[in-house]
Motif scaffolding. Sequence first.
Motif, PDB file in Angstrom:
ATOM      1  N   GLY A  64     -33.742  16.277  33.124  1.00 54.77           N
ATOM      2  CA  GLY A  64     -33.469  16.303  34.558  1.00 54.77           C
ATOM      3  C   GLY A  64     -34.663  15.847  35.368  1.00 54.77           C
ATOM      4  N   THR A  65     -35.857  16.248  34.935  1.00 59.59           N
ATOM      5  CA  THR A  65     -37.082  15.842  35.628  1.00 59.59           C
ATOM      6  C   THR A  65     -37.310  14.338  35.519  1.00 59.59           C
ATOM      7  OG1 THR A  65     -38.078  17.996  35.123  1.00 59.59           O
ATOM      8  CG2 THR A  65     -39.570  16.228  35.785  1.00 59.59           C
ATOM      9  N   LEU A  66     -37.181  13.817  34.310  1.00 63.09           N
ATOM     10  CA  LEU A  66     -37.409  12.388  34.102  1.00 63.09           C
ATOM     11  C   LEU A  66     -36.405  11.552  34.892  1.00 63.09           C
ATOM     12  CD1 LEU A  66     -38.844  10.060  32.734  1.00 63.09           C
ATOM     13  CD2 LEU A  66     -37.379  10.392  30.723  1.00 63.09           C
ATOM     14  N   ALA A  67     -35.147  11.963  34.874  1.00 64.37           N
ATOM     15  CA  ALA A  67     -34.134  11.211  35.626  1.00 64.37           C
ATOM     16  C   ALA A  67     -34.453  11.213  37.117  1.00 64.37           C
ATOM     17  CB  ALA A  67     -32.752  11.812  35.382  1.00 64.37           C
ATOM     18  N   THR A  68     -34.885  12.348  37.631  1.00 66.69           N
ATOM     19  CA  THR A  68     -35.224  12.458  39.051  1.00 66.69           C
ATOM     20  C   THR A  68     -36.406  11.574  39.418  1.00 66.69           C
ATOM     21  OG1 THR A  68     -34.412  14.740  39.032  1.00 66.69           O
ATOM     22  CG2 THR A  68     -35.804  14.092  40.892  1.00 66.69           C
ATOM     23  N   CYS A  69     -37.300  11.376  38.473  1.00 65.81           N
ATOM     24  CA  CYS A  69     -38.500  10.574  38.737  1.00 65.81           C
ATOM     25  C   CYS A  69     -38.282   9.074  38.559  1.00 65.81           C
ATOM     26  CB  CYS A  69     -39.635  11.031  37.822  1.00 65.81           C
ATOM     27  SG  CYS A  69     -40.289  12.673  38.216  1.00 65.81           S
ATOM     28  N   GLY A  98     -18.463  14.239  23.598  1.00 64.40           N
ATOM     29  CA  GLY A  98     -17.059  14.375  23.977  1.00 64.40           C
ATOM     30  C   GLY A  98     -16.837  14.879  25.384  1.00 64.40           C
ATOM     31  N   PHE A  99     -17.805  14.649  26.263  1.00 60.40           N
ATOM     32  CA  PHE A  99     -17.718  15.048  27.673  1.00 60.40           C
ATOM     33  C   PHE A  99     -17.568  16.559  27.848  1.00 60.40           C
ATOM     34  CE2 PHE A  99     -16.213  10.658  27.390  1.00 60.40           C
ATOM     35  CZ  PHE A  99     -17.101  10.045  28.257  1.00 60.40           C
ATOM     36  N   LYS A 100     -18.094  17.333  26.874  1.00 62.36           N
ATOM     37  CA  LYS A 100     -18.092  18.794  26.978  1.00 62.36           C
ATOM     38  C   LYS A 100     -19.530  19.265  26.824  1.00 62.36           C
ATOM     39  CE  LYS A 100     -13.413  19.360  25.135  1.00 62.36           C
ATOM     40  NZ  LYS A 100     -12.577  19.963  24.073  1.00 62.36           N
ATOM     41  N   GLY A 101     -20.141  19.619  27.962  1.00 61.94           N
ATOM     42  CA  GLY A 101     -21.562  19.921  27.940  1.00 61.94           C
ATOM     43  C   GLY A 101     -21.903  21.320  28.390  1.00 61.94           C
ATOM     44  N   GLY A 102     -23.137  21.480  28.874  1.00 61.34           N
ATOM     45  CA  GLY A 102     -23.655  22.783  29.252  1.00 61.34           C
ATOM     46  C   GLY A 102     -23.275  23.193  30.660  1.00 61.34           C
ATOM     47  N   LYS A 103     -23.899  24.275  31.113  1.00 59.58           N
ATOM     48  CA  LYS A 103     -23.536  24.884  32.395  1.00 59.58           C
ATOM     49  C   LYS A 103     -24.426  24.439  33.549  1.00 59.58           C
ATOM     50  CE  LYS A 103     -21.409  28.934  30.268  1.00 59.58           C
ATOM     51  NZ  LYS A 103     -21.414  30.413  30.144  1.00 59.58           N
ATOM     52  N   ALA A 104     -25.279  23.465  33.306  1.00 62.82           N
ATOM     53  CA  ALA A 104     -26.035  22.770  34.365  1.00 62.82           C
ATOM     54  C   ALA A 104     -27.307  23.471  34.818  1.00 62.82           C
ATOM     55  CB  ALA A 104     -25.147  22.509  35.590  1.00 62.82           C
ATOM     56  N   VAL A 105     -27.612  24.644  34.300  1.00 59.90           N
ATOM     57  CA  VAL A 105     -28.734  25.410  34.847  1.00 59.90           C
ATOM     58  C   VAL A 105     -30.080  24.751  34.545  1.00 59.90           C
ATOM     59  CG1 VAL A 105     -29.931  27.631  34.842  1.00 59.90           C
ATOM     60  CG2 VAL A 105     -27.430  27.560  34.744  1.00 59.90           C
ATOM     61  N   ALA A 106     -30.372  24.490  33.273  1.00 56.81           N
ATOM     62  CA  ALA A 106     -31.690  23.963  32.903  1.00 56.81           C
ATOM     63  C   ALA A 106     -31.927  22.572  33.474  1.00 56.81           C
ATOM     64  CB  ALA A 106     -31.834  23.942  31.378  1.00 56.81           C
ATOM     65  N   THR A 107     -30.925  21.707  33.420  1.00 58.07           N
ATOM     66  CA  THR A 107     -31.106  20.349  33.925  1.00 58.07           C
ATOM     67  C   THR A 107     -31.219  20.337  35.448  1.00 58.07           C
ATOM     68  OG1 THR A 107     -29.857  19.537  32.027  1.00 58.07           O
ATOM     69  CG2 THR A 107     -30.216  17.994  33.820  1.00 58.07           C
ATOM     70  N   SER A 108     -30.503  21.240  36.115  1.00 54.46           N
ATOM     71  CA  SER A 108     -30.661  21.384  37.571  1.00 54.46           C
ATOM     72  C   SER A 108     -32.078  21.825  37.907  1.00 54.46           C
ATOM     73  CB  SER A 108     -29.651  22.392  38.116  1.00 54.46           C
ATOM     74  OG  SER A 108     -28.328  21.941  37.928  1.00 54.46           O
ATOM     75  N   ALA A 109     -32.606  22.743  37.093  1.00 58.42           N
ATOM     76  CA  ALA A 109     -33.991  23.183  37.297  1.00 58.42           C
ATOM     77  C   ALA A 109     -34.949  22.015  37.099  1.00 58.42           C
ATOM     78  CB  ALA A 109     -34.329  24.323  36.339  1.00 58.42           C
ATOM     79  N   GLY A 110     -34.655  21.170  36.112  1.00 57.13           N
ATOM     80  CA  GLY A 110     -35.489  19.985  35.892  1.00 57.13           C
ATOM     81  C   GLY A 110     -35.452  19.033  37.066  1.00 57.13           C
ATOM     82  N   MET A 111     -34.296  18.925  37.692  1.00 57.53           N
ATOM     83  CA  MET A 111     -34.179  18.109  38.900  1.00 57.53           C
ATOM     84  C   MET A 111     -35.114  18.640  39.991  1.00 57.53           C
ATOM     85  SD  MET A 111     -30.818  17.512  41.313  1.00 57.53           S
ATOM     86  CE  MET A 111     -30.881  19.245  41.835  1.00 57.53           C
TER      87      MET A 111
END
Length: 209
Positions: A64-69, A98-111
Amino acid sequence: MKTAILLVLAYLLGSIPSGIWIGKLFFKKDIREFGSGNSGTTNTFRVLGKTAGLVVFAMDLLKGTLATCLPLIFHLDINPLWFGLIAVIGHTLPIFAGFKGGKAVATSAGMLLGFAPLFFFYSLAFFLIVLYITSMVSAASIASAIFVTLSSIILPYIWPTILPTQNWLLTIVCLALTCYIIYRHKENIQRIKDGTENRVSFGLNKKEK
Protein backbone atom coordinates in the motif's frame (compact mmCIF):
# COMPACT_ATOMS: atom_id res chain seq x y z
CA MET A 1 -0.39 6.74 -20.69
CA LYS A 2 2.12 6.73 -17.84
CA THR A 3 -0.69 7.38 -15.36
CA ALA A 4 -2.73 4.44 -16.65
CA ILE A 5 0.26 2.10 -16.49
CA LEU A 6 1.07 3.14 -12.93
CA LEU A 7 -2.55 2.72 -11.82
CA VAL A 8 -2.46 -0.83 -13.20
CA LEU A 9 0.84 -1.35 -11.37
CA ALA A 10 -0.76 -0.09 -8.14
CA TYR A 11 -3.57 -2.61 -8.58
CA LEU A 12 -1.11 -5.44 -9.26
CA LEU A 13 0.93 -4.49 -6.19
CA GLY A 14 -2.21 -4.56 -4.09
CA SER A 15 -3.18 -7.90 -5.63
CA ILE A 16 -0.12 -9.70 -4.27
CA PRO A 17 -1.71 -12.29 -1.93
CA SER A 18 1.03 -12.25 0.68
CA GLY A 19 -0.59 -14.69 3.11
CA ILE A 20 -1.40 -17.23 0.41
CA TRP A 21 2.05 -17.10 -1.17
CA ILE A 22 3.93 -17.28 2.16
CA GLY A 23 1.73 -20.15 3.32
CA LYS A 24 2.18 -22.19 0.16
CA LEU A 25 5.86 -21.43 -0.32
CA PHE A 26 7.14 -22.00 3.21
CA PHE A 27 4.44 -24.03 4.97
CA LYS A 28 2.79 -25.97 2.13
CA LYS A 29 -0.56 -24.65 3.35
CA ASP A 30 -3.30 -22.60 1.76
CA ILE A 31 -4.38 -20.45 4.70
CA ARG A 32 -7.80 -20.04 3.12
CA GLU A 33 -8.45 -23.64 4.14
CA PHE A 34 -7.76 -22.99 7.83
CA GLY A 35 -8.90 -20.66 10.60
CA SER A 36 -11.27 -17.96 9.41
CA GLY A 37 -10.60 -18.79 5.77
CA ASN A 38 -9.36 -15.25 5.17
CA SER A 39 -6.07 -14.61 3.37
CA GLY A 40 -5.05 -11.61 5.48
CA THR A 41 -2.64 -10.89 8.30
CA THR A 42 -4.78 -11.98 11.26
CA ASN A 43 -5.50 -15.43 9.85
CA THR A 44 -1.84 -15.80 8.92
CA PHE A 45 -0.88 -15.20 12.56
CA ARG A 46 -3.49 -17.73 13.63
CA VAL A 47 -2.59 -20.44 11.11
CA LEU A 48 1.12 -19.99 10.39
CA GLY A 49 2.44 -18.30 13.53
CA LYS A 50 3.97 -15.03 14.64
CA THR A 51 6.92 -14.85 12.23
CA ALA A 52 4.82 -15.53 9.14
CA GLY A 53 2.15 -13.14 10.41
CA LEU A 54 4.66 -10.33 10.81
CA VAL A 55 6.10 -10.94 7.34
CA VAL A 56 2.64 -10.91 5.76
CA PHE A 57 1.66 -7.79 7.70
CA ALA A 58 4.81 -6.02 6.50
CA MET A 59 4.18 -7.07 2.90
CA ASP A 60 0.52 -6.02 2.96
CA LEU A 61 1.42 -2.72 4.58
CA LEU A 62 4.31 -1.89 2.28
CA LYS A 63 2.49 -2.72 -0.95
CA GLY A 64 0.00 0.00 0.00
CA THR A 65 2.85 2.37 0.80
CA LEU A 66 4.73 1.68 -2.41
CA ALA A 67 1.61 2.09 -4.53
CA THR A 68 0.83 5.41 -2.85
CA CYS A 69 4.35 6.64 -3.56
CA LEU A 70 4.24 5.77 -7.28
CA PRO A 71 3.21 9.28 -8.44
CA LEU A 72 5.99 10.77 -6.31
CA ILE A 73 8.57 8.34 -7.65
CA PHE A 74 7.56 8.96 -11.26
CA HIS A 75 6.86 12.68 -10.85
CA LEU A 76 3.14 12.67 -11.61
CA ASP A 77 1.03 15.62 -10.50
CA ILE A 78 -1.78 13.43 -9.15
CA ASN A 79 -3.00 12.94 -5.60
CA PRO A 80 -1.18 9.82 -4.31
CA LEU A 81 -4.34 8.68 -2.53
CA TRP A 82 -5.81 7.49 -5.82
CA PHE A 83 -2.93 5.05 -6.22
CA GLY A 84 -3.19 3.91 -2.62
CA LEU A 85 -6.91 3.34 -3.02
CA ILE A 86 -6.34 1.29 -6.18
CA ALA A 87 -3.85 -0.86 -4.24
CA VAL A 88 -6.44 -1.42 -1.52
CA ILE A 89 -8.94 -2.48 -4.18
CA GLY A 90 -6.30 -4.86 -5.49
CA HIS A 91 -5.82 -6.27 -2.00
CA THR A 92 -9.54 -6.90 -1.55
CA LEU A 93 -10.13 -8.10 -5.14
CA PRO A 94 -6.78 -9.64 -6.11
CA ILE A 95 -6.39 -10.90 -9.65
CA PHE A 96 -3.79 -13.39 -8.36
CA ALA A 97 -6.22 -15.03 -5.91
CA GLY A 98 -9.53 -15.32 -7.70
CA PHE A 99 -10.62 -11.81 -6.68
CA LYS A 100 -11.09 -12.96 -3.06
CA GLY A 101 -8.77 -11.01 -0.81
CA GLY A 102 -8.28 -9.53 2.64
CA LYS A 103 -10.24 -7.06 4.72
CA ALA A 104 -8.25 -3.98 3.64
CA VAL A 105 -6.84 -3.01 7.04
CA ALA A 106 -3.08 -3.47 6.56
CA THR A 107 -2.96 -2.13 3.01
CA SER A 108 -5.10 0.87 4.00
CA ALA A 109 -2.60 1.52 6.78
CA GLY A 110 0.18 1.33 4.20
CA MET A 111 -1.63 3.93 2.13
CA LEU A 112 -1.62 6.25 5.16
CA LEU A 113 2.08 5.60 5.73
CA GLY A 114 2.85 6.61 2.15
CA PHE A 115 0.60 9.67 2.20
CA ALA A 116 1.08 11.10 5.70
CA PRO A 117 3.63 9.22 7.86
CA LEU A 118 2.95 11.14 11.09
CA PHE A 119 -0.76 10.52 10.67
CA PHE A 120 -0.01 6.81 10.21
CA PHE A 121 1.97 6.57 13.46
CA TYR A 122 -0.68 8.58 15.30
CA SER A 123 -3.31 6.11 14.03
CA LEU A 124 -1.11 3.11 14.80
CA ALA A 125 -0.81 4.28 18.42
CA PHE A 126 -4.60 4.34 18.70
CA PHE A 127 -4.84 0.87 17.15
CA LEU A 128 -2.34 -0.55 19.64
CA ILE A 129 -4.15 1.05 22.59
CA VAL A 130 -7.48 -0.47 21.53
CA LEU A 131 -5.81 -3.80 20.84
CA TYR A 132 -4.24 -3.75 24.31
CA ILE A 133 -7.59 -2.99 25.94
CA THR A 134 -9.68 -5.50 23.97
CA SER A 135 -7.13 -8.12 22.84
CA MET A 136 -9.19 -8.31 19.62
CA VAL A 137 -7.71 -7.35 16.26
CA SER A 138 -11.18 -6.95 14.77
CA ALA A 139 -12.29 -4.46 17.42
CA ALA A 140 -9.05 -2.50 17.08
CA SER A 141 -9.37 -2.46 13.27
CA ILE A 142 -12.96 -1.21 13.28
CA ALA A 143 -12.36 1.39 15.99
CA SER A 144 -9.21 2.62 14.27
CA ALA A 145 -10.94 2.98 10.90
CA ILE A 146 -13.62 5.18 12.47
CA PHE A 147 -10.98 7.09 14.46
CA VAL A 148 -8.89 7.76 11.34
CA THR A 149 -11.88 9.12 9.44
CA LEU A 150 -12.86 11.48 12.26
CA SER A 151 -9.24 12.50 12.80
CA SER A 152 -8.84 13.38 9.12
CA ILE A 153 -11.49 16.06 9.66
CA ILE A 154 -10.46 17.33 13.08
CA LEU A 155 -6.66 17.13 13.22
CA PRO A 156 -5.84 19.97 10.79
CA TYR A 157 -7.60 22.32 13.22
CA ILE A 158 -6.39 20.98 16.56
CA TRP A 159 -3.05 19.29 15.79
CA PRO A 160 -1.69 20.46 12.42
CA THR A 161 1.73 18.96 13.15
CA ILE A 162 0.21 15.53 12.53
CA LEU A 163 -2.00 16.52 9.59
CA PRO A 164 -1.20 20.05 8.39
CA THR A 165 -4.01 20.68 5.90
CA GLN A 166 -7.60 19.68 5.36
CA ASN A 167 -7.76 17.10 2.57
CA TRP A 168 -11.30 16.12 1.74
CA LEU A 169 -10.20 13.37 -0.61
CA LEU A 170 -8.41 11.77 2.35
CA THR A 171 -11.60 12.00 4.41
CA ILE A 172 -13.75 10.55 1.62
CA VAL A 173 -11.31 7.69 1.03
CA CYS A 174 -11.09 6.98 4.77
CA LEU A 175 -14.88 7.03 5.09
CA ALA A 176 -15.30 4.64 2.16
CA LEU A 177 -12.69 2.28 3.56
CA THR A 178 -14.24 2.48 7.03
CA CYS A 179 -17.61 1.41 5.63
CA TYR A 180 -15.94 -1.43 3.78
CA ILE A 181 -13.92 -2.55 6.81
CA ILE A 182 -17.06 -2.57 8.98
CA TYR A 183 -18.90 -4.57 6.31
CA ARG A 184 -16.08 -7.11 6.02
CA HIS A 185 -16.04 -7.47 9.81
CA LYS A 186 -19.80 -8.01 10.21
CA GLU A 187 -19.29 -11.59 11.40
CA ASN A 188 -16.62 -10.42 13.85
CA ILE A 189 -19.02 -7.76 15.15
CA GLN A 190 -21.63 -10.43 15.83
CA ARG A 191 -19.05 -12.57 17.66
CA ILE A 192 -18.00 -9.54 19.71
CA LYS A 193 -21.65 -9.07 20.73
CA ASP A 194 -21.90 -12.78 21.57
CA GLY A 195 -18.64 -12.74 23.52
CA THR A 196 -17.07 -15.39 21.26
CA GLU A 197 -14.68 -13.31 19.17
CA ASN A 198 -11.10 -14.59 18.84
CA ARG A 199 -8.58 -12.88 21.06
CA VAL A 200 -4.83 -12.54 20.73
CA SER A 201 -2.15 -13.29 23.30
CA PHE A 202 -1.67 -9.60 24.07
CA GLY A 203 -3.36 -7.06 26.28
CA LEU A 204 -5.75 -6.91 29.19
CA ASN A 205 -8.08 -9.61 27.88
CA LYS A 206 -5.58 -11.86 26.15
CA LYS A 207 -6.44 -15.46 25.48
CA GLU A 208 -5.04 -18.07 27.81
CA LYS A 209 -2.42 -20.40 26.38
